[in-house]
Design a protein around this motif. Structure first.
Motif, short mmCIF file in Angstrom:
data_model
loop_
_atom_site.label_atom_id
_atom_site.label_comp_id
_atom_site.label_asym_id
_atom_site.label_seq_id
_atom_site.Cartn_x
_atom_site.Cartn_y
_atom_site.Cartn_z
N CYS A 1 4.74 6.11 -5.43
CA CYS A 1 3.78 5.24 -5.49
C CYS A 1 4.00 4.00 -3.25
CB CYS A 1 3.80 3.80 -6.21
SG CYS A 1 2.83 2.41 -5.62
N GLU A 2 2.55 5.17 -3.09
CA GLU A 2 2.81 4.21 -1.07
C GLU A 2 2.58 2.21 -1.34
OE1 GLU A 2 4.63 6.10 0.73
OE2 GLU A 2 4.21 7.57 0.06
N CYS B 1 -5.04 1.19 -5.64
CA CYS B 1 -5.79 1.19 -7.47
C CYS B 1 -6.78 -0.21 -7.63
CB CYS B 1 -4.72 1.51 -8.33
SG CYS B 1 -3.17 0.66 -7.78
N CYS C 1 -7.04 6.40 -6.47
CA CYS C 1 -5.06 6.55 -5.50
C CYS C 1 -5.40 7.66 -4.54
CB CYS C 1 -4.70 6.39 -6.83
SG CYS C 1 -2.80 6.29 -6.73
N CYS D 1 -0.21 1.09 -1.03
CA CYS D 1 -1.47 0.55 -0.62
C CYS D 1 -2.44 -0.36 -1.27
CB CYS D 1 -2.08 2.46 -0.09
SG CYS D 1 -2.88 2.57 -2.42
N ARG D 2 -2.05 -0.37 -2.83
CA ARG D 2 -3.04 -1.29 -3.59
C ARG D 2 -4.16 -0.71 -3.62
NH1 ARG D 2 0.38 -5.06 -4.15
NH2 ARG D 2 -1.09 -6.99 -5.27
#
Ligand code: SF4
Ligand code: SF4
Length: 380
Positions: A287-288, A293, A353, A290-291
Motif C-alpha cells: 500500500c503506497e 481509497c 486504488c 496515497c489515501r
C-alpha cells in the motif's frame, strides 16, 4: 566525558539539542530519573520533555534537577523544559493543574508548554475559541511560559490547520522513516519557523531498537534506527525524542548528536535497499499510502491498517504491528477506532486504488495476521 552539542533553533528564542529526552518511561524511582537525566546531559542533550499525565515524572524531574545542581554542578538554567496539558477543562482547572506542574518541577516558569493531543476539531476549537484561549492568554501575560506548541495524533488536515493558525511556535508530530505521511506537515511547520519534534522515532517509529532480520540485512552497514534518525535529520526536523531508560539507549544519540548534514551516498543506498527488500517481501501488495481509497462507508482507516501490513510483512516488524493493530478501538481519540473486521466487502474502495490492490482481501488477511488480545497503553 561530556559531549558538547550544537543547539538548534526551536520556535521562538529557544535553542535545543538534536535529541530530546522523553521522560515517560524513566519513572520507576528518583534514582533512575536522576541517572538518566545525567547521562542525557553527558550526551549533549539539554531538552527534557514531560507531562503531568506521565505519572510522577514531573516530581522526579524536579528532584533530579535539584540533585544534579547540588551534587554535579549541572545548573538548572542549562535545561530547556517542555511540559504538556490536555485540551480540556475550564480556566480554573487548567490554572490549578499548571501551577501544580510548576510546583512539581520546582520552577517559576517553563520554557515550553504543549497542548497535548489536538486530535479532534473540538480540541483545536477549544484552543482558538474556548477556555484554552483564556488559559494561554493568562500564561503569556503572566510570563509563565516562553512559547506554546501542540502535539497531535489527529488527521492530516487537522494538523495542517493547527500549524496554520499562528498560535503555536512548535509542534510534536509522528514522523518516521516507516511512516512518512506527516513529513510534508513538518516541512510546512519548519517553513513557518516553528520548532518540530519527532515523537518517538525509535519506538512508535516501528520499534527500531529491536529490528527484524529483514531490516538489519537491508540497512547494513548501518543500524536501522541510525538510518531512521538520519532520514529525519536530513529532512531538517529540529529534535528527535528519545525515551531512554538505560545507558545503551543513548549509544546512537551520542554518535549523531551533532549530525546535521544531508544523507550520504552510502546512507541513501541503504535506505533504498530497505525499500527494495520490503517491495520484494510484499510483492505487488504494498500500500503506497496515497489515501485515494477513502472515504470508506464503514469508516475503516484503510491506509493505516495496510501500513501495519507493510510494516509486518515488508519490514518484518510483526510484534510492533500487532501491538498497534490491537490498540485500534481501545485508545479513544489517540488512535484509530475501527479495525479491518468492520469491512462490509462492498468493494467501493477497490476502483479508487491506483495500485489495483484487492483491499477487502488484504484487510481480511491483515486482521488474521495481527489480531490478538489487546494490551493496555502506557499513558495517554
Ligand atoms: S470494501 Fe471494505 S474497506 Fe472497502 S470501502 Fe467497502 S467497507 Fe470500506
Ligand atoms: S488507494 Fe490503495 S495504495 Fe492508496 S492508500 Fe488506499 S489502499 Fe493504499
Amino acid at each position: 566525558m561530556i559531549i558538547h552539542s550544537k543547539k538548534r533553533s526551536f520556535g521562538k528564542d529557544c535553542n535545543i539539542s538534536l535529541f530530546t529526552l522523553g521522560t515517560m518511561r524513566a519513572t520507576e524511582n528518583l534514582d533512575k530519573m536522576y541517572k538518566i537525566i545525567k547521562i542525557a546531559y553527558q550526551t549533549g542533550i539539554n531538552h527534557l520533555e514531560t507531562a503531568a499525565s506521565y505519572g510522577n515524572a514531573e516530581i522526579m524531574i524536579g528532584e533530579a534537577l535539584k540533585k544534579l545542581e547540588t551534587s554535579d554542578n549541572i545548573l538548572r538554567k542549562e535545561w530547556i523544559i517542555t511540559t504538556k496539558v490536555l485540551p480540556k477543562g475550564d480556566f480554573n482547572y487548567l490554572k490549578n493543574n499548571f501551577e501544580n506542574s510548576l510546583k512539581n518541577l520546582k520552577l517559576n516558569k517553563v520554557n515550553n508548554l504543549a497542548i497535548h493531543g489536538i486530535n479532534l476539531e473540538e480540541h483545536l476549537d477549544w484552543v482558538l475559541n474556548g477556555e484554552g484561549k483564556n488559559f494561554l492568554k493568562w500564561l503569556i501575560k503572566e510570563g509563565l511560559v516562553d512559547q506554546v506548541g501542540f502535539s497531535s495524533h489527529g488527521s492530516y488536515s487537522l494538523i495542517q490547520k493547527a500549524i496554520n493558525c499562528d498560535v503555536f511556535s512548535f509542534c510534536n508530530l509522528h514522523l518516521h522513516f516507516l511512516d512518512q505521511s506527516k513529513i510534508s506537515l513538518a516541512e510546512l511547520a519548519l517553513k513557518k519557523n516553528m520548532g518540530v519534534l519527532a515523537i518517538s522515532p525509535a519506538d512508535k517509529g516501528g520499534r527500531l531498537y529491536s529490528p527484524s532480520d529483514i531490516l538489519l540485512k537491508a540497512s547494513a552497514p548501518y543500524h536501522p534506527l541510525e538510518l531512521a534518525y538520519r532520514f529525519l535529520i536530513s529532512k531538517g526536523i529540529t529534535t528527535l525524542s528519545l525515551g531512554a531508560t538505560k545507558l545503551e539507549d543513548f549509544n546512537i544519540a551520542k554518535k549523531l548528536i551533532n549530525s546535521s548534514q544531508k544523507l550520504t551516498f552510502s546512507e541513501i543506498s541503504a535506505l533504498e535497499n530497505i525499500e527494495k527488500l520490503a517491495n520484494e517481501e510484499l510483492k505487488s501488495t504494498k500500500c503506497e499510502q496515497c489515501r485515494s481509497c477513502l472515504p470508506c462507508p464503514s469508516e475503516i482507516p484503510i491506509p493505516e491498517i495496510l501500513r501495519l501490513r507493510n510494516i509486518s510483512l515488508g519490514y518484518g516488524q510483526l510484534e510492533f504491528a500487532k501491538e498497534r493493530y490491537n490498540l485500534i478501538g481501545r485508545a479513544g481519540h489517540w488512535w484509530e477506532e475501527r479495525n479491518a473486521s468492520y469491512c462490509l466487502e462492498c468493494n467501493e474502495c477497490v476502483p479508487r486504488c491506483p495500485c489495483k490492490l484487492n483491499i477487502p482481501d488484504l484487510l481480511k488477511h491483515t486482521h488474521n495476521l495481527l489480531v490478538e488480545n489487546p494490551k493496555k497503553r502506557l499513558w495517554s
